[in-house]
Design a protein around this motif. Structure first.
Motif, PDB file in Angstrom:
ATOM      1  N   SER A 129       0.586  -1.302  -0.490  1.00  0.00           N
ATOM      2  CA  SER A 129      -0.184  -0.023  -0.457  1.00  0.00           C
ATOM      3  C   SER A 129       0.614   1.639  -0.179  1.00  0.00           C
ATOM      4  O   SER A 129       0.278   2.585  -0.390  1.00  0.00           O
ATOM      5  CB  SER A 129      -0.869  -0.050   1.451  1.00  0.00           C
ATOM      6  N   ASN A 130       1.706   1.191   0.754  1.00  0.00           N
ATOM      7  CA  ASN A 130       2.453   2.398   0.476  1.00  0.00           C
ATOM      8  C   ASN A 130       3.302   2.474  -1.449  1.00  0.00           C
ATOM      9  O   ASN A 130       3.622   3.807  -1.345  1.00  0.00           O
ATOM     10  CB  ASN A 130       3.796   2.086   1.899  1.00  0.00           C
ATOM     11  N   GLU A 131       4.042   1.855  -0.974  1.00  0.00           N
ATOM     12  CA  GLU A 131       4.167   1.741  -2.390  1.00  0.00           C
ATOM     13  C   GLU A 131       3.795   2.382  -4.053  1.00  0.00           C
ATOM     14  O   GLU A 131       3.467   3.292  -4.665  1.00  0.00           O
ATOM     15  CB  GLU A 131       5.074   0.743  -2.822  1.00  0.00           C
ATOM     16  N   LEU A 132       2.174   1.594  -3.199  1.00  0.00           N
ATOM     17  CA  LEU A 132       1.271   1.987  -4.436  1.00  0.00           C
ATOM     18  C   LEU A 132       0.832   3.568  -4.255  1.00  0.00           C
ATOM     19  O   LEU A 132       1.063   4.622  -4.611  1.00  0.00           O
ATOM     20  CB  LEU A 132      -0.022   0.978  -4.547  1.00  0.00           C
ATOM     21  N   ALA A 133       1.037   4.833  -2.978  1.00  0.00           N
ATOM     22  CA  ALA A 133       0.341   5.270  -2.604  1.00  0.00           C
ATOM     23  C   ALA A 133       1.912   5.944  -2.795  1.00  0.00           C
ATOM     24  O   ALA A 133       1.379   7.712  -4.010  1.00  0.00           O
ATOM     25  CB  ALA A 133       1.034   5.987  -1.062  1.00  0.00           C
ATOM     26  N   ARG A 134       3.078   5.357  -3.287  1.00  0.00           N
ATOM     27  CA  ARG A 134       3.990   6.493  -3.331  1.00  0.00           C
ATOM     28  C   ARG A 134       4.324   6.669  -4.701  1.00  0.00           C
ATOM     29  O   ARG A 134       4.551   8.032  -5.548  1.00  0.00           O
ATOM     30  CB  ARG A 134       5.575   5.601  -2.926  1.00  0.00           C
ATOM     31  N   GLY A 135       4.090   5.758  -5.775  1.00  0.00           N
ATOM     32  CA  GLY A 135       4.093   6.133  -7.228  1.00  0.00           C
ATOM     33  C   GLY A 135       3.047   6.417  -7.815  1.00  0.00           C
ATOM     34  O   GLY A 135       3.261   7.242  -8.439  1.00  0.00           O
ATOM     35  N   PHE A 136       2.150   6.574  -7.502  1.00  0.00           N
ATOM     36  CA  PHE A 136       0.796   7.616  -7.530  1.00  0.00           C
ATOM     37  C   PHE A 136       1.164   8.962  -6.925  1.00  0.00           C
ATOM     38  O   PHE A 136       1.026  10.228  -8.183  1.00  0.00           O
ATOM     39  CB  PHE A 136      -0.789   7.247  -7.233  1.00  0.00           C
ATOM     40  N   ALA A 137       1.292   8.996  -5.878  1.00  0.00           N
ATOM     41  CA  ALA A 137       2.000  10.487  -5.492  1.00  0.00           C
ATOM     42  C   ALA A 137       2.893  11.123  -6.449  1.00  0.00           C
ATOM     43  O   ALA A 137       3.121  11.737  -7.198  1.00  0.00           O
ATOM     44  CB  ALA A 137       1.859  10.504  -4.398  1.00  0.00           C
ATOM     45  N   ASP A 138       3.649  10.929  -6.703  1.00  0.00           N
ATOM     46  CA  ASP A 138       4.888  10.839  -8.128  1.00  0.00           C
ATOM     47  C   ASP A 138       4.370  11.535  -9.001  1.00  0.00           C
ATOM     48  O   ASP A 138       5.344  12.335 -10.064  1.00  0.00           O
ATOM     49  CB  ASP A 138       5.833   9.833  -7.847  1.00  0.00           C
ATOM     50  N   LYS A 139       3.525  10.805  -9.256  1.00  0.00           N
ATOM     51  CA  LYS A 139       3.136  10.526 -11.151  1.00  0.00           C
ATOM     52  C   LYS A 139       1.979  12.399 -11.006  1.00  0.00           C
ATOM     53  O   LYS A 139       2.110  12.849 -11.954  1.00  0.00           O
ATOM     54  CB  LYS A 139       2.138   9.518 -11.491  1.00  0.00           C
ATOM     55  N   ILE A 140       1.018  12.283  -9.920  1.00  0.00           N
ATOM     56  CA  ILE A 140       0.694  13.477  -9.655  1.00  0.00           C
ATOM     57  C   ILE A 140       1.682  15.499  -8.914  1.00  0.00           C
ATOM     58  O   ILE A 140       0.722  15.849  -8.462  1.00  0.00           O
ATOM     59  CB  ILE A 140      -1.451  13.598  -9.540  1.00  0.00           C
ATOM     60  N   GLY A 141       2.601  14.355  -8.495  1.00  0.00           N
ATOM     61  CA  GLY A 141       3.827  15.925  -7.735  1.00  0.00           C
ATOM     62  C   GLY A 141       2.493  16.361  -7.244  1.00  0.00           C
ATOM     63  O   GLY A 141       2.240  17.152  -6.071  1.00  0.00           O
ATOM     64  N   ALA A 142       2.070  14.936  -6.031  1.00  0.00           N
ATOM     65  CA  ALA A 142       1.733  14.982  -4.263  1.00  0.00           C
ATOM     66  C   ALA A 142       2.454  15.105  -3.293  1.00  0.00           C
ATOM     67  O   ALA A 142       3.193  14.096  -4.335  1.00  0.00           O
ATOM     68  CB  ALA A 142      -0.045  14.958  -4.478  1.00  0.00           C
ATOM     69  N   ARG A 143       2.165  15.064  -2.294  1.00  0.00           N
ATOM     70  CA  ARG A 143       2.402  15.006  -0.839  1.00  0.00           C
ATOM     71  C   ARG A 143       1.911  13.028  -0.982  1.00  0.00           C
ATOM     72  O   ARG A 143       1.217  13.049  -1.051  1.00  0.00           O
ATOM     73  CB  ARG A 143       2.036  15.556   0.284  1.00  0.00           C
ATOM     74  N   VAL A 144       2.698  12.157   0.006  1.00  0.00           N
ATOM     75  CA  VAL A 144       2.263  11.218   0.216  1.00  0.00           C
ATOM     76  C   VAL A 144       2.736  11.113   1.417  1.00  0.00           C
ATOM     77  O   VAL A 144       3.897  11.214   2.466  1.00  0.00           O
ATOM     78  CB  VAL A 144       3.423  10.269  -0.459  1.00  0.00           C
ATOM     79  N   LYS A 145       1.796  10.553   1.943  1.00  0.00           N
ATOM     80  CA  LYS A 145       1.203   9.969   3.530  1.00  0.00           C
ATOM     81  C   LYS A 145       0.975   8.488   3.841  1.00  0.00           C
ATOM     82  O   LYS A 145       0.813   7.991   3.131  1.00  0.00           O
ATOM     83  CB  LYS A 145       0.414  10.425   4.112  1.00  0.00           C
ATOM     84  N   TYR A 146       2.768   7.998   4.538  1.00  0.00           N
ATOM     85  CA  TYR A 146       2.781   6.330   4.482  1.00  0.00           C
ATOM     86  C   TYR A 146       2.302   5.995   6.047  1.00  0.00           C
ATOM     87  O   TYR A 146       1.840   5.699   6.610  1.00  0.00           O
ATOM     88  CB  TYR A 146       3.659   5.793   5.076  1.00  0.00           C
ATOM     89  N   ALA A 147       1.433   4.905   5.424  1.00  0.00           N
ATOM     90  CA  ALA A 147       1.122   3.750   6.783  1.00  0.00           C
ATOM     91  C   ALA A 147       2.234   3.248   7.501  1.00  0.00           C
ATOM     92  O   ALA A 147       2.478   1.638   7.172  1.00  0.00           O
ATOM     93  CB  ALA A 147      -0.331   2.326   6.313  1.00  0.00           C
ATOM     94  N   TRP A 148       2.179   3.703   8.891  1.00  0.00           N
ATOM     95  CA  TRP A 148       3.958   2.761   9.186  1.00  0.00           C
ATOM     96  C   TRP A 148       2.742   2.552   9.753  1.00  0.00           C
ATOM     97  O   TRP A 148       4.054   2.291  11.296  1.00  0.00           O
ATOM     98  CB  TRP A 148       5.078   3.940   8.979  1.00  0.00           C
ATOM     99  N   PHE A 149       2.850   1.565   9.529  1.00  0.00           N
ATOM    100  CA  PHE A 149       2.008   0.665  10.643  1.00  0.00           C
ATOM    101  C   PHE A 149       1.595  -1.030  10.237  1.00  0.00           C
ATOM    102  O   PHE A 149       1.351  -0.738   9.091  1.00  0.00           O
ATOM    103  CB  PHE A 149       0.593   0.800  11.630  1.00  0.00           C
TER     104      PHE A 149
END
Length: 190
Positions: free
Chosen positions: A37-57
């Motif tokens: 889930s964190n990798e998918l969120a990072r990848g999409f954030a990179d594509k749209i130039g958004a910030r990312v918040k990870y689920a560190w749990f």
């Protein structure tokens, strides 16, 4: 997860300044990038130039006590607030393959046999009834996903028709993106 990963790879680069992308469930021991889930969120954030918040749990802590401890952290609380106010939720629809994979990781539940699919780790049967396969999970609730301003499900492929059909009955999806062949399979199954 594979379809969401494919969507991300094909998505055009755009700028969505001021936006944030975050996962809808905690991390698992699955090593495949399409299930992180964190990798998918990072990848999409990179594509749209958004910030990312990870689920560190973890998605499923080892015990009820551990789950409750994670829920008391300010980090988890901040992600929970984001889950309660989702603009657009982009989700995949898992089929029996993912249920079997999670069963190997977390153990099989008595409800596993009735489950035909999942939306962001919320499992359902062919009628769209939500089945609780695991306790003490750390994820956006089905109400959070259902209350998103728009929930877009991306799913297609061989063996997905049954899961997509059940997912549509859950009431959690506003928009379905699929291909012609999968759509025909869904309609023929009815």
């Amino acid at each position: 997860g594979r379809m969401v990963q494919m969507l991300i790879s094909e998505f055009p680069e755009v700028r969505a300044s001021g936006k944030m992308v975050f996962p809808l469930f905690g991390a698992t021991d699955q090593e495949q990038s399409f299930f992180s889930s964190n990798e998918l969120a990072r990848g999409f954030a990179d594509k749209i130039g958004a910030r990312v918040k990870y689920a560190w749990f973890p998605y499923k802590p080892g015990s009820e006590r551990d789950s409750e401890l994670f829920k008391k952290t300010s980090y988890y609380e901040s992600l929970s607030r984001l889950w309660a106010d989702i603009d657009i939720a982009v989700v995949g629809i898992g089929n029996r393959e993912i249920i079997e994979a999670l069963g190997r990781v977390f153990g099989y539940s008595e409800n596993c046999n009735a489950a035909i699919g999942d939306i962001s780790t919320h499992f359902f049967d062919e009628s769209g009834n939500i089945l609780e396969l695991y306790e003490n999970t750390l994820c956006a609730s089905r109400v959070d996903i259902k209350n998103a301003r728009e929930t877009i499900a991306v799913a297609s492929g061989k063996g997905k028709a049954e899961a997509i059909s059940g997912a549509l009955y859950t009431g959690m999806i506003d928009t379905l993106i699929t291909d012609e062949y999968t759509a025909k399979s869904i309609l023929q199954a009815k």
